[in-house]
Scaffold this motif. Structure first.
Motif, short mmCIF file in Angstrom:
data_model
loop_
_atom_site.label_atom_id
_atom_site.label_comp_id
_atom_site.label_asym_id
_atom_site.label_seq_id
_atom_site.Cartn_x
_atom_site.Cartn_y
_atom_site.Cartn_z
N THR A 1 -2.50 12.22 1.41
CA THR A 1 -3.63 10.91 0.93
C THR A 1 -4.24 11.02 2.27
O THR A 1 -4.58 12.04 2.76
N LEU B 1 0.94 -1.17 0.34
CA LEU B 1 0.43 -0.22 -0.20
C LEU B 1 0.86 1.05 -0.11
O LEU B 1 0.32 2.32 -0.48
N THR C 1 -6.54 5.60 2.78
CA THR C 1 -5.69 4.59 3.12
C THR C 1 -5.05 4.75 3.96
O THR C 1 -4.45 3.13 3.95
N PHE D 1 3.53 1.02 -1.15
CA PHE D 1 4.82 1.60 -2.13
C PHE D 1 3.94 1.95 -3.60
O PHE D 1 3.23 3.42 -3.95
N THR D 2 2.55 1.78 -3.42
CA THR D 2 1.40 2.51 -4.47
C THR D 2 0.67 3.88 -4.22
O THR D 2 0.28 4.31 -4.74
N THR D 3 0.97 4.00 -3.02
CA THR D 3 0.22 5.57 -2.35
C THR D 3 1.61 6.18 -2.87
O THR D 3 1.31 8.21 -3.30
N PHE D 4 2.74 6.33 -2.18
CA PHE D 4 4.06 7.05 -1.57
C PHE D 4 4.50 6.81 -2.93
O PHE D 4 5.84 7.13 -3.02
N GLY D 5 4.87 5.66 -3.66
CA GLY D 5 5.90 4.49 -4.15
C GLY D 5 7.68 4.85 -3.80
O GLY D 5 8.23 4.98 -4.32
N THR D 6 7.38 4.81 -2.71
CA THR D 6 8.56 4.02 -1.88
C THR D 6 8.32 3.79 -0.38
O THR D 6 7.11 4.04 0.01
#
Lengths: 646, 523, 99
Positions: free
Chosen positions: A209, A189, A213, A191-196
């Motif tokens: 966000t 989650l 989430t 990763f898909t939200t923050f890219g890291t």
């Protein structure tokens, strides 16, 4: 300085590698090597701590990037460490208590032929646990997270020849895997939200966000914490984990590994702060577990299982505190540290008692040991006073703050959580007094040692002399010294931390801190805590101190019987998960064999049947073949002519 | 054009196979050493390929191209991308271990040797399989690929049917019957898949006019070659079916447990770790490369099948009583992950799937080979016949545990990296699918630890009490695998560097971009 | 003469041969019937060659003769060895070559 961080992990890791691959040559010296490397880790930790104290509060955090771990497009996972005040606290606790328990184990495991391997596993555990608290991103934390799970699996099942130990080890790993699923999903989650999923970027951008989430991430992190820290509903493995050697119970299942869940929640504080719903669930889970563990602890006759229930309950306190937000984070960690001292001390004391009593674990068969084991009695007694929160000792300072903070949460929630915490304090006083009285006071209820084969706990630390009464004696120096050191911690750590609020100020840059104001005033809460304590001790004394303790446990009330069986959680698991799972897999095996395979086999059979009929045409008579040839040719010619005609 | 390095990587094991087969029966040991040396030479060549390959360079490198059947546009065309390099190295790496582990598997039976066991034949067949697998990874001509994709069935058939596992509960006749059943089942399943693919290969020729992967893909990308939607879908299904049988994907999986159960452990490794990889590899290279639109069209169904494979394979593994069949079902579960990663169509998913192919090869090899050593000691494949092995053979038990932990994707070991990438890659595009797949990690822990608990722990059973620990040869087989598992788990960068550009190319084939994160976090 | 008449003759010979193959049991007779059919074909080929005015048919007739000669050699050898083992030249007795 930051280059030293990797060495913290590397030293015990090296020890594990050497001890596990080294072979029998190291049987004589391996345990000292393991202890030495644990001490090296503690030494490096102390150096780094001294260095950190010399700097200003804001620039104490150190960072070390070793290498890029999984470089894939859009997915950067590094092997990088972050040492801030929170990690530092854990590093000192883990390597400090770890070293002491290594030392204790030298004596405790003296008669075990596989001692070298035991130390290898212990070192592996230290390395994984240090990795867990030093990681600078969630994925690397996950590595440590499962690494400690592996070490725990290996150590619970250390006496693998006992089926119960092997089963307990497997159960611990499996329940933890359910929690790990939560951590995986949380990382995905993020990763898909923050890219890291590095701590810094994730925690600093939570504001960007949606709350939904964040609640999802928070709940998944909580699931992970429940698995590792034995919180309801994933608590069932901890009691069984007591099948492991006692030093393991002290180090992994009391002082360090089981508190990893608290670390995770406090570390992710920013996420929980932004999601009050998730935070409230955390607090509720903590409060429920706090009572659950305490009730279970009251009913167990096995000294280690009683202490395990207590561990569950105390971690419930920490999780509750972590669920209170900035008013509780620092106290959660403070209780974690003081608990690390007194609970490890209590377990080591229990191990010392078992060592003396032919490895008997049933408290109903102890009694009157205080005269025979003075050092153990004194250290265990100090640990006992600390855990029940005797004013002035470590447990008092940390637990009282948590109860205050729970009340300070405000509103109905605050009253309920605070009330539960207060009730928990009373029950804690009850069951710990019960343990104390049954073990060290009262009549001797010693029983002859059973045969080695049928021993309830096959701890082979001491030689079994079947049929003889135990001859309690004080344990060797390697075992008593760690107990004494831990007893010092149990007495003074809490007071030291509370002096001038030093601990809170130390952690504040990482965890943020707000003063909580209970609606009835801090002094009133403290008063109530002391009253609860006295009530608990009083009832226990009336039940176990004034009356003789029967050697065979009475049947007890419905609640007692349920509590002895861990409040029926195992029965529930057995019926729903184990039985259900068995039926499911069995029917699937059947389906695979008869349905999926059956369709194919059926096709094959029908083709076979058809060809069996066609085979009859092939009768071996040359002339019948000739007929079919001529007939076929005639048909072909006729067809060609007809087609042309059309 | 230059030096035909790729041809050489296939020719060396092929020539080795012929030479090994030609060794007279009396010089059995010489044949074994010859096969081992040839496989090591192939490994050296494969490493050379990896060294010569430039990750940042052209998509296909070290290419060779000659007309083979000019009238039909068939070329002998070879070339490797990063995915191919990784798998060639994996294949070349595993075969020496397979040969060393099967050192005595094809020796003549001491007791009443009713059946002739041609030792040289066993090793020659293994090398033949290696040659064909390697050329399948290198072929950039669809027809050439098809030929070797099918031809490898022949040596595999003889390996399964001719050299079965000696440990069998039933009588000799019964064992022989089951063995030939497994071999025929393997052959039939794969032949049916192959025939359907043949139809699709011919169809592709009719539509495109040649067999060159590169030309067709380029023409499609440039919009010069239009296929009707239905044509593309049918062709895609023809290819995919064959690969799904080979992979194997639920519900086309039932040949695998039979084949792996009846074959000797090294051959089982060859099946699942090497031959089956051609199926998943071909999905990436041919299905996505030639039929991008149809691939996207079929994705939902394929994802569901992959999910079913993951959960179903794991549940069946839990219910198995036979060690080797358990590993086979575990492999089905893992192949589900690989397919999931491929069709999630994100760079993490596809990189993960490629790494998964490599790592699954290593982890299954470690687990299965140790299981084979265990089985050869006791002469039984049933889990219930074991217990307490840990006490008598600690090194064997330890390596078995590490193999098992790799199978359940413990962080720190190589399979974790790939499994997590697949999960993340899937989750990024299909969150629900990702979450369901996560259940696989719990089930994996269940079947692995139950297996370990029942065989290795508990009181020592009488039958296993005299069991010797790993011998030097066996240790030499297992130790490098474990080192690799740990090494690639801690530092997978060399592998990802080779694989990443290839994955980017594949993704651009299907014109998919990674979903962007919701928040562009402050870096 | 009208060449078509040769074709009628060829057809008649072929039919006689075919009927013989189907009806008779003796391998030698059967064999002769096959030869009759082959020669009927030869006749037809030669006739066609004449009708179309090219040599293709005649060439094929030669091929047929060569094949027939080879067939006689192999066939007779089989029949003789069959007769030696089974003391019979009936084709129905040789029905063991089946699945």
């Amino acid at each position: 300085m930051e280059n030293l961080i990797a060495l913290l992990v590397a030293a015990p890791l090296l020890g594990a590698a050497v001890l596990l691959c080294g072979g029998r040559r190291l049987d004589k010296t391996g345990h000292w090597l393991g202890t030495l490397l644990a001490a090296v880790s503690f030494g490096i930790g102390a150096v780094l701590f001294a260095d950190m104290l010399g700097k200003g509060a804001e620039d104490r955090a150190l960072h070390q990037k070793l290498f890029s771990w999984i470089p894939v497009e859009g997915f950067q996972a590094d092997v990088a460490f972050q040492l801030d005040q929170l990690s530092m606290t854990f590093v000192l606790l883990i390597s400090g208590v770890g070293t002491l328990i290594h030392l204790y184990s030298v004596g405790y495991m003296e008669h075990d032929e596989r001692r070298r391997r035991f130390f290898g596993y212990l070192n592996l555990f230290l390395a994984a646990m240090l990795l867990l608290v030093l990681a600078d991103n969630y994925l690397l934390l996950y590595v440590g997270w499962e690494g400690v799970g592996l070490a725990s699996y290996l150590l619970i099942g250390f006496w693998q020849h006992k089926p119960s130990a092997a089963t307990a080890a497997k159960k611990a790993f499996l329940v933890n895997r359910v929690g790990d699923m939560g951590l995986s999903i949380a990382i995905m989650l993020m990763f898909t939200t923050f890219g890291t999923f590095a701590f810094g970027p994730v925690l600093s951008s939570v504001g960007e966000t949606s709350e939904g989430t964040l609640t999802a991430i928070g709940l998944m992190l909580l699931l992970a914490a429940c698995g590792k820290s034995a919180q309801v509903p994933l608590q069932s493995w901890l009691g069984d984990a007591m099948e492991g050697p006692t030093p393991v119970s002290a180090l992994i299942h009391a002082a360090t590994m089981v508190t990893a869940g608290v670390y995770l929640i406090v570390r992710s504080g920013a996420i929980f702060n932004a999601s009050p719903d998730a935070q409230l669930v955390v607090a509720i889970v903590g409060a429920v577990t706090l009572l659950f563990g305490a009730i279970v602890g009251c009913a167990k006759d096995d000294i280690k299982k009683a202490l395990a229930g207590s561990t569950m309950s105390q971690i419930g306190y920490m999780v509750l505190a972590a669920g209170l937000g900035p008013i509780g984070y620092a106290f959660a960690i403070m209780h974690l540290v003081t608990h690390g001292f007194f609970k490890a001390g209590l377990f080591l004391g229990a191990g010392s008692v078992m060592h003396a009593m032919n490895d008997e674990v049933d408290m109903r068969k102890y009694g009157g040991l205080r005269r025979y084991m003075p050092v153990t009695f004194a250290t265990f007694g100090l640990g006992y006073l600390a855990i029940i929160g005797f004013p002035g000792l470590s447990g008092f300072w940390s637990k009282d703050k948590i109860i205050e903070a729970a009340f300070a949460k405000g509103g109905t929630e605050g009253w309920i959580l605070g009330g539960v915490a207060l009730l928990g304090a009373a029950i804690t006083a009850f069951y710990m007094t019960r343990v104390m009285l049954m073990t060290f006071f009262g009549e001797k209820r010693w029983q002859p040692a059973p045969d080695a084969d049928t021993a309830p706990s096959a701890e082979p630390a001491a030689e079994h002399r079947a049929g003889e009464l135990p001859h309690p004696h004080e344990s060797p120096k390697t075992m008593t010294i760690p107990m004494i050191v831990l007893a010092f911690g149990s007495v003074f750590a809490g007071g030291l931390f509370s002096l001038n609020e030093s601990f809170v100020k130390w952690l504040e840059p990482v965890t943020s801190f707000e003063h909580g104001h209970p609606p009835i005033g801090a002094a009133a809460v403290t008063g109530a805590t002391v009253v609860a304590l006295i009530a608990g001790v009083g009832i226990a004394y009336a039940m176990y101190g004034r009356r003789p303790v029967p050697v065979v446990a009475p049947r007890g009330s419905v609640l007692t019987r349920a509590a002895r069986r861990d409040l029926l959680q195992d029965d529930f698991n057995h019926v729903v998960l184990v039985r259900g799972g068995e039926h499911l897999t069995r029917s699937l095996v059947y389906v695979d064999h008869s349905l999926v395979d059956g369709v194919v086999n059926g096709t094959a059979a029908s083709v076979g049947g058809l060809s069996g009929r066609l085979r009859k045409l092939q009768n071996g008579y040359a002339r019948s073949y000739a007929v079919s040839m001529f007939g076929g040719t005639a048909v072909l010619i006729a067809a060609t002519l007809l087609m042309r005609g059309v | 054009m230059g030096f035909p390095l790729l041809t050489l990587t296939a020719v060396v094991p092929a020539a080795g196979a012929v030479l090994t087969a030609a060794v007279p029966a009396a010089r059995r040991t010489a044949a074994k050493w010859l096969a081992l040396l040839v496989s090591l030479a192939t490994l050296a060549l494969a490493v050379l390929v990896a060294v010569r390959f430039e990750p940042g360079g052209a998509r296909y490198q070290l290419t060779e191209s000659h007309w083979w059947i000019k009238d039909f546009g068939v070329r002998y065309a070879l070339g490797v991308d990063g995915i191919g390099v990784a798998l060639i190295v994996l294949t070349a790496l595993l075969v020496p271990f397979v040969i060393a582990a099967g050192w005595h598997d094809a020796d003549p039976l001491e007791t009443a040797s009713k059946r002739w066991r041609p030792t040289q034949g066993f090793f020659a067949l293994i090398l033949a399989v290696e040659a064909m697998v390697i050329i399948s990874f290198e072929a950039t001509d669809v027809f050439l690929f098809y030929i070797f994709f099918e031809a490898m069935l022949i040596p595999m058939y003889f390996l399964i049917g001719g050299f079965g596992d000696r440990a069998h509960s039933g009588s000799d006749e019964n064992a022989a019957a089951q063995r030939s059943y497994a071999a025929v089942k393997f052959l039939l399943y794969n032949l049916v898949g192959g025939l359907i693919m043949l139809a699709a290969v011919i169809g592709l020729y009719v539509v495109a006019g040649n067999f060159s992967l590169v030309e067709i893909a380029d023409a499609r990308a440039a919009g010069k070659l239009d296929m009707a939607t239905n044509t593309e879908r049918l062709l895609f299904l023809g290819f995919f079916f064959a690969f799904a049988v080979k992979a194997p994907l639920w519900p086309l999986h039932t040949w695998l447990p039979n084949a792996m159960g009846e074959a000797t452990a090294p051959v089982a490794v060859l099946i699942t770790a090497v031959v089956d990889k051609v199926g998943t590899f071909a999905m990436l290279r041919f299905c996505l490369g030639l039929f991008p639109e149809a691939s996207k069209w079929a994705t939902p169904v394929i994802l569901v099948l992959a999910l079913i494979s993951i959960v179903y394979g794991a549940l069946l593994a839990v219910g198995q009583r036979d060690i080797k069949r358990l590993v086979a079902y575990a492999s089905i579960s893992h192949f589900g992950f690989i397919v999931l990663g491929i069709f999630a169509m994100t760079s993490q998913g596809q990189s993960g799937a490629t790494l998964y192919m490599v790592n699954h090869g290593l982890s299954t090899a470690a687990l299965m080979l140790v299981a084979g050593f265990l089985i050869s000691r006791r002469g039984s494949r049933l889990i219930a016949d074991y217990g307490g092995v840990q006490k008598v053979a600690p090194v064997l038990a330890g390596t078995f545990l590490i193999g098992g932990l790799a199978t359940l994707s413990l962080p720190g070991l190589a399979p974790f990296v790939s499994e997590f990438l697949v999960l993340v890659g899937t989750f990024a595009r299909y969150p629900v699918v990702g979450i369901v797949a996560t259940f696989g990690i719990v089930l994996a822990a269940l079947y692995t630890l139950v297996l370990y608990q029942r065989t290795m722990t508990g009181p020592v059973k009488e039958e296993v009490s005299g069991m010797p620990d790993l011998r030097l040869r066996e240790l030499l087989v297992v130790a490098p695998l474990i080192v690799l598992l740990i090494g690639l788990g801690v530092y997978p960068k060399p592998l990802t560097e080779i694989v990443n550009p290839a994955v980017e190319h594949t993704l651009s084939d299907v014109k998919q971009k990674d979903p962007a994160p919701e928040v562009e976090a402050a870096k | 003469m009208n060449p078509v008449n040769y074709l009628y003759l060829a057809a008649l010979l072929f039919t006689i041969g075919a009927a013989g193959v189907l009806i008779r049991r003796n391998a030698i007779v059967l064999f002769m019937c096959v030869e009759l059919m082959l020669n009927a074909c030869n006749l037809a080929f030669v006739t066609f060659s004449r009708m179309h005015g090219n040599l293709d048919g005649q060439i094929i007739a030669f091929f047929t003769m060569v094949v027939a000669a080879a067939e006689v050699v192999v066939g007779l050898a089989i029949i003789v060895s069959l007769f030696r083992t089974r003391h019979s030249a009936s084709v129905d007795d040789a029905s063991l070559m089946k699945l």
